[in-house]
Write a protein that holds these residues in place. Sequence first.
Motif, PDB file in Angstrom:
ATOM      1  N   THR A 238       0.830  -1.207   0.000  1.00 50.25           N
ATOM      2  CA  THR A 238       0.000   0.000   0.000  1.00 50.25           C
ATOM      3  C   THR A 238       0.861   1.251   0.000  1.00 50.25           C
ATOM      4  O   THR A 238       0.541   2.241  -0.631  1.00 50.25           O
ATOM      5  CB  THR A 238      -0.890   0.010   1.253  1.00 50.25           C
ATOM      6  N   ILE A 239       1.963   1.197   0.744  1.00 53.90           N
ATOM      7  CA  ILE A 239       2.845   2.362   0.815  1.00 53.90           C
ATOM      8  C   ILE A 239       3.627   2.511  -0.491  1.00 53.90           C
ATOM      9  O   ILE A 239       4.199   3.563  -0.768  1.00 53.90           O
ATOM     10  CB  ILE A 239       3.781   2.218   2.028  1.00 53.90           C
ATOM     11  N   GLY A 240       3.623   1.461  -1.308  1.00 53.26           N
ATOM     12  CA  GLY A 240       4.350   1.534  -2.570  1.00 53.26           C
ATOM     13  C   GLY A 240       5.730   0.922  -2.482  1.00 53.26           C
ATOM     14  O   GLY A 240       6.552   1.103  -3.377  1.00 53.26           O
ATOM     15  N   VAL A 241       5.998   0.220  -1.391  1.00 58.40           N
ATOM     16  CA  VAL A 241       7.275  -0.462  -1.250  1.00 58.40           C
ATOM     17  C   VAL A 241       7.086  -1.885  -1.748  1.00 58.40           C
ATOM     18  O   VAL A 241       6.144  -2.551  -1.347  1.00 58.40           O
ATOM     19  CB  VAL A 241       7.704  -0.488   0.231  1.00 58.40           C
ATOM     20  N   SER A 242       7.974  -2.341  -2.634  1.00 59.42           N
ATOM     21  CA  SER A 242       7.820  -3.682  -3.167  1.00 59.42           C
ATOM     22  C   SER A 242       8.347  -4.710  -2.171  1.00 59.42           C
ATOM     23  O   SER A 242       9.516  -4.668  -1.808  1.00 59.42           O
ATOM     24  CB  SER A 242       8.579  -3.810  -4.487  1.00 59.42           C
ATOM     25  N   PRO A 243       7.478  -5.620  -1.710  1.00 57.98           N
ATOM     26  CA  PRO A 243       7.948  -6.652  -0.783  1.00 57.98           C
ATOM     27  C   PRO A 243       9.071  -7.479  -1.398  1.00 57.98           C
ATOM     28  O   PRO A 243       9.941  -7.977  -0.688  1.00 57.98           O
ATOM     29  CB  PRO A 243       6.719  -7.513  -0.532  1.00 57.98           C
ATOM     30  N   LEU A 244       9.031  -7.585  -2.727  1.00 53.56           N
ATOM     31  CA  LEU A 244      10.053  -8.371  -3.399  1.00 53.56           C
ATOM     32  C   LEU A 244      11.426  -7.739  -3.188  1.00 53.56           C
ATOM     33  O   LEU A 244      12.413  -8.430  -2.923  1.00 53.56           O
ATOM     34  CB  LEU A 244       9.712  -8.425  -4.894  1.00 53.56           C
ATOM     35  N   ILE A 245      11.470  -6.414  -3.314  1.00 49.52           N
ATOM     36  CA  ILE A 245      12.762  -5.732  -3.182  1.00 49.52           C
ATOM     37  C   ILE A 245      13.192  -5.648  -1.725  1.00 49.52           C
ATOM     38  O   ILE A 245      14.363  -5.800  -1.403  1.00 49.52           O
ATOM     39  CB  ILE A 245      12.665  -4.326  -3.830  1.00 49.52           C
ATOM     40  N   VAL A 246      12.235  -5.462  -0.842  1.00 52.18           N
ATOM     41  CA  VAL A 246      12.592  -5.276   0.566  1.00 52.18           C
ATOM     42  C   VAL A 246      12.842  -6.602   1.267  1.00 52.18           C
ATOM     43  O   VAL A 246      13.760  -6.725   2.068  1.00 52.18           O
ATOM     44  CB  VAL A 246      11.474  -4.496   1.287  1.00 52.18           C
ATOM     45  N   LEU A 247      12.013  -7.592   0.966  1.00 50.70           N
ATOM     46  CA  LEU A 247      12.091  -8.840   1.719  1.00 50.70           C
ATOM     47  C   LEU A 247      12.852  -9.926   0.968  1.00 50.70           C
ATOM     48  O   LEU A 247      13.692 -10.618   1.547  1.00 50.70           O
ATOM     49  CB  LEU A 247      10.678  -9.353   2.036  1.00 50.70           C
ATOM     50  N   VAL A 248      12.521 -10.097  -0.312  1.00 52.12           N
ATOM     51  CA  VAL A 248      13.021 -11.272  -1.017  1.00 52.12           C
ATOM     52  C   VAL A 248      14.449 -11.059  -1.527  1.00 52.12           C
ATOM     53  O   VAL A 248      15.322 -11.897  -1.316  1.00 52.12           O
ATOM     54  CB  VAL A 248      12.070 -11.647  -2.173  1.00 52.12           C
ATOM     55  N   VAL A 249      14.692  -9.912  -2.186  1.00 56.72           N
ATOM     56  CA  VAL A 249      16.005  -9.706  -2.796  1.00 56.72           C
ATOM     57  C   VAL A 249      17.150  -9.795  -1.773  1.00 56.72           C
ATOM     58  O   VAL A 249      18.121 -10.507  -2.010  1.00 56.72           O
ATOM     59  CB  VAL A 249      16.037  -8.367  -3.580  1.00 56.72           C
ATOM     60  N   PRO A 250      17.049  -9.129  -0.611  1.00 57.98           N
ATOM     61  CA  PRO A 250      18.166  -9.259   0.341  1.00 57.98           C
ATOM     62  C   PRO A 250      18.401 -10.700   0.775  1.00 57.98           C
ATOM     63  O   PRO A 250      19.549 -11.133   0.914  1.00 57.98           O
ATOM     64  CB  PRO A 250      17.726  -8.404   1.533  1.00 57.98           C
ATOM     65  N   ARG A 251      17.334 -11.451   0.936  1.00 53.77           N
ATOM     66  CA  ARG A 251      17.496 -12.832   1.393  1.00 53.77           C
ATOM     67  C   ARG A 251      18.133 -13.692   0.298  1.00 53.77           C
ATOM     68  O   ARG A 251      19.021 -14.503   0.565  1.00 53.77           O
ATOM     69  CB  ARG A 251      16.142 -13.402   1.813  1.00 53.77           C
ATOM     70  N   VAL A 252      17.652 -13.515  -0.938  1.00 52.23           N
ATOM     71  CA  VAL A 252      18.208 -14.318  -2.031  1.00 52.23           C
ATOM     72  C   VAL A 252      19.683 -13.958  -2.231  1.00 52.23           C
ATOM     73  O   VAL A 252      20.544 -14.837  -2.343  1.00 52.23           O
ATOM     74  CB  VAL A 252      17.401 -14.100  -3.324  1.00 52.23           C
ATOM     75  N   LEU A 253      19.985 -12.649  -2.254  1.00 52.65           N
ATOM     76  CA  LEU A 253      21.380 -12.233  -2.435  1.00 52.65           C
ATOM     77  C   LEU A 253      22.250 -12.774  -1.308  1.00 52.65           C
ATOM     78  O   LEU A 253      23.366 -13.257  -1.547  1.00 52.65           O
ATOM     79  CB  LEU A 253      21.468 -10.702  -2.483  1.00 52.65           C
ATOM     80  N   ALA A 254      21.748 -12.695  -0.086  1.00 48.97           N
ATOM     81  CA  ALA A 254      22.534 -13.168   1.051  1.00 48.97           C
ATOM     82  C   ALA A 254      22.857 -14.645   0.891  1.00 48.97           C
ATOM     83  O   ALA A 254      24.003 -15.069   1.087  1.00 48.97           O
ATOM     84  CB  ALA A 254      21.773 -12.920   2.346  1.00 48.97           C
ATOM     85  N   ALA A 255      21.844 -15.439   0.504  1.00 51.94           N
ATOM     86  CA  ALA A 255      22.091 -16.876   0.360  1.00 51.94           C
ATOM     87  C   ALA A 255      23.047 -17.141  -0.789  1.00 51.94           C
ATOM     88  O   ALA A 255      23.961 -17.976  -0.677  1.00 51.94           O
ATOM     89  CB  ALA A 255      20.763 -17.602   0.135  1.00 51.94           C
ATOM     90  N   VAL A 256      22.884 -16.421  -1.920  1.00 54.88           N
ATOM     91  CA  VAL A 256      23.750 -16.642  -3.080  1.00 54.88           C
ATOM     92  C   VAL A 256      25.200 -16.263  -2.749  1.00 54.88           C
ATOM     93  O   VAL A 256      26.135 -16.953  -3.136  1.00 54.88           O
ATOM     94  CB  VAL A 256      23.226 -15.833  -4.291  1.00 54.88           C
ATOM     95  N   LEU A 257      25.372 -15.161  -2.031  1.00 56.23           N
ATOM     96  CA  LEU A 257      26.727 -14.715  -1.713  1.00 56.23           C
ATOM     97  C   LEU A 257      27.379 -15.573  -0.638  1.00 56.23           C
ATOM     98  O   LEU A 257      28.590 -15.809  -0.660  1.00 56.23           O
ATOM     99  CB  LEU A 257      26.697 -13.252  -1.237  1.00 56.23           C
ATOM    100  N   MET A 258      26.593 -16.024   0.306  1.00 56.94           N
ATOM    101  CA  MET A 258      27.170 -16.718   1.449  1.00 56.94           C
ATOM    102  C   MET A 258      27.444 -18.189   1.192  1.00 56.94           C
ATOM    103  O   MET A 258      28.345 -18.766   1.791  1.00 56.94           O
ATOM    104  CB  MET A 258      26.245 -16.583   2.668  1.00 56.94           C
ATOM    105  N   MET A 259      26.650 -18.806   0.308  1.00 58.64           N
ATOM    106  CA  MET A 259      26.820 -20.249   0.095  1.00 58.64           C
ATOM    107  C   MET A 259      28.229 -20.638  -0.348  1.00 58.64           C
ATOM    108  O   MET A 259      28.788 -21.588   0.205  1.00 58.64           O
ATOM    109  CB  MET A 259      25.765 -20.768  -0.902  1.00 58.64           C
ATOM    110  N   PRO A 260      28.855 -19.941  -1.343  1.00 60.17           N
ATOM    111  CA  PRO A 260      30.215 -20.339  -1.723  1.00 60.17           C
ATOM    112  C   PRO A 260      31.201 -20.192  -0.563  1.00 60.17           C
ATOM    113  O   PRO A 260      32.037 -21.077  -0.345  1.00 60.17           O
ATOM    114  CB  PRO A 260      30.562 -19.360  -2.856  1.00 60.17           C
ATOM    115  N   LEU A 261      31.069 -19.106   0.197  1.00 56.99           N
ATOM    116  CA  LEU A 261      31.991 -18.902   1.316  1.00 56.99           C
ATOM    117  C   LEU A 261      31.822 -20.001   2.359  1.00 56.99           C
ATOM    118  O   LEU A 261      32.797 -20.596   2.826  1.00 56.99           O
ATOM    119  CB  LEU A 261      31.743 -17.527   1.950  1.00 56.99           C
ATOM    120  N   LEU A 262      30.546 -20.275   2.704  1.00 60.75           N
ATOM    121  CA  LEU A 262      30.289 -21.315   3.703  1.00 60.75           C
ATOM    122  C   LEU A 262      30.732 -22.679   3.184  1.00 60.75           C
ATOM    123  O   LEU A 262      31.269 -23.500   3.931  1.00 60.75           O
ATOM    124  CB  LEU A 262      28.798 -21.348   4.063  1.00 60.75           C
TER     125      LEU A 262
END
Lengths: 366, 293
Positions: A238-262
């Motif tokens: 409603t506020i115009g914030v995309s849940p995809l950008i706020v919630l999903v993208v950080p989580r996906v990026l975090a998992a993609v970046l962290m998996m090789p290191l881990l």
Amino acid sequence: MRQPAEFSTRDDGAIALAGPLTVATVGPLDRQLRALDQPVAAVDLSAVTAIDTVGAWIAWRLARDAQAPITGASAEAQRLIEAVSRAEAEVDVHAPRAEMAERVPAAVGDLVVSWWQGTLGVVGFLGQLILALGHILRNPRMLRGKALVRQLELVGVSALGIIGLMSFLVGIVIAQQGAVQLQQFGAEVYTVNLTGRLAMRELGVLMTAIMVAGRSGSAFAAQIGTMKLTEEVDAMRTIGVSPLIVLVVPRVLAAVLMMPLLGFYAAILAIIGGAAISDLALGIPFLTFLLRIQEVVPIRDLWVGLVKAPFFGAIIALAGCYQGIQVKANAEEVGMRTTLAVVQAIFMVIVLDAFFAVFFTKIGWG
Amino acid sequence: MTHAASPDPIVIENLVNRFGDHAIHEGLSLTVRRGEILGVVGGSGTGKSVLMRSIIGLQVPESGSITVLGRSITDAQDDDDIDIRARWGVLFQGGALFSTLTVGENVEVPLREFYPELGDDLLHEIAAYKVMLSGLPEEAVGKYPAELSGGMKKRAGLARALALDPELLFLDEPTAGLDPIGAAAFDRLTRALQETLGLTVFLITHDLDTLYEICDRVAVLADKRVIAVGTIPELLATDHPWIQEYFNGPRGRAARDSRARRTGAAGGGAGEALAATPRQAADTVDKSAPGGA
């Protein structure tokens, strides 16, 4: 114990109820009255010492079924009987349930449809995610830096302890069990090859993926699912914030970046575990084990492991976020979706791993 | 029921509740009389819900004593010590229905828990008439909470609270979130059930209409304690600024005026409401489902 409610049949055919007629005392009486097979001329309540709505219901039901009048009721009893008689309802307490012959095909059909729709949903979700990433590439300021750092910490840094310990123990098991078998050929020195190559190519990344799916994939689904229930996601839209950008993208990026290191970290810890047990049990000195690793593990094995890691991370995060977004109705669904997210993630990771194994062999990286 | 000549059902003395450094209640005392509807009001954050949770044993107070139906809640060592749970019913704010059970099964939960000897047929009958008593239509009995509107959930929660024919009924903001018509109907239902079943009702509310319509006495929570208890005219006679603002603010005056208009014009008793509610419900069912069963 409580004094039970009783009944007796009088000579004139009337049933006289006696004692306290309350929810705490009517259990046996109800059964006896249901089994009663005789005409009832009247229901007499003059010997009843206490009554509540359950007692009133039983007296009234008895009178209704026999078309008999109720006599001797106190003012309180009359009031309660009046109230329950108006609230009479012939309804099923349980939700309607279809016949077996109907339910089984329906369930199978539902499964097929939901499988197909689920596939479409995942593909659609992936498309939305790629669009969102495209947006962020064009306007890098849209990326939520703080959220990303927070997720990097949750997915990566706080997992170091458990993943390290797990990999160390897995390394011990491989080296020890491998040595037992290899000793039969007098080839226990190959324990180094076994441990090193397995850890680098397969186990480091695969075990890490399973742990991340259990730790973070489930957390993604539960967090986003709960936010859906509390309408936080709707508020964002409603506020115009995309849940995809706020919630999903950080989580996906975090998992993609962290998996090789881990994954790399896990492989190293597994090798250290193998070296430790070899030092203690096989008589191969710790440092010799590590030196031999350099000689027998080709650098290509490291790449085989690391190339897979970001794909696994993406699958885990996608499954978690997608299932979380799917939550609609109630708290039970959050649990169900969380389970589903972990199961799907681990299953897909293993399928993909098999695919990669064949792929790398075909291109000569075996 | 046999509870003649028993003392006041709820007696609270010098209750102290604290979350960390933040004191919620400091020396709060309150007595609820048998057979009354006591309204509890207070600004947001004055600890109305905490007070209710303390009384029913969900919140362990720092000090003070609470006696419910002659049993001390504050001396109870664990949950099993509070053996009067079968004698009270609680309606939580959102209804707090078990989401995996139908409304009827929700009502059966306390019955099965306390009286396992009751037969299944009787349980189903009890659940059905309790749901009807709460003013829900017949078809609501077999529905899941997710299929009900907010007002219906509250009624279903009330049906569960009444499952054991309790002596004491706790209502936490029963009319919050209901439309005015639904809220007025719920008020009438509460009053009618209280009169029919002889309940003592502890009612937390923000709804001034509810206070004027059905409450025998009102307790005002402010300054971390109960600053006044009494009928609304008695409260109006005090000069505490919060009470004055509460009852003499625009909303307070509107509620009083509407009450005065209604009693002047119709003088209708709340006792008729019980007669009206299930009948109306039954009528709507007949119309909406002519082909049913």
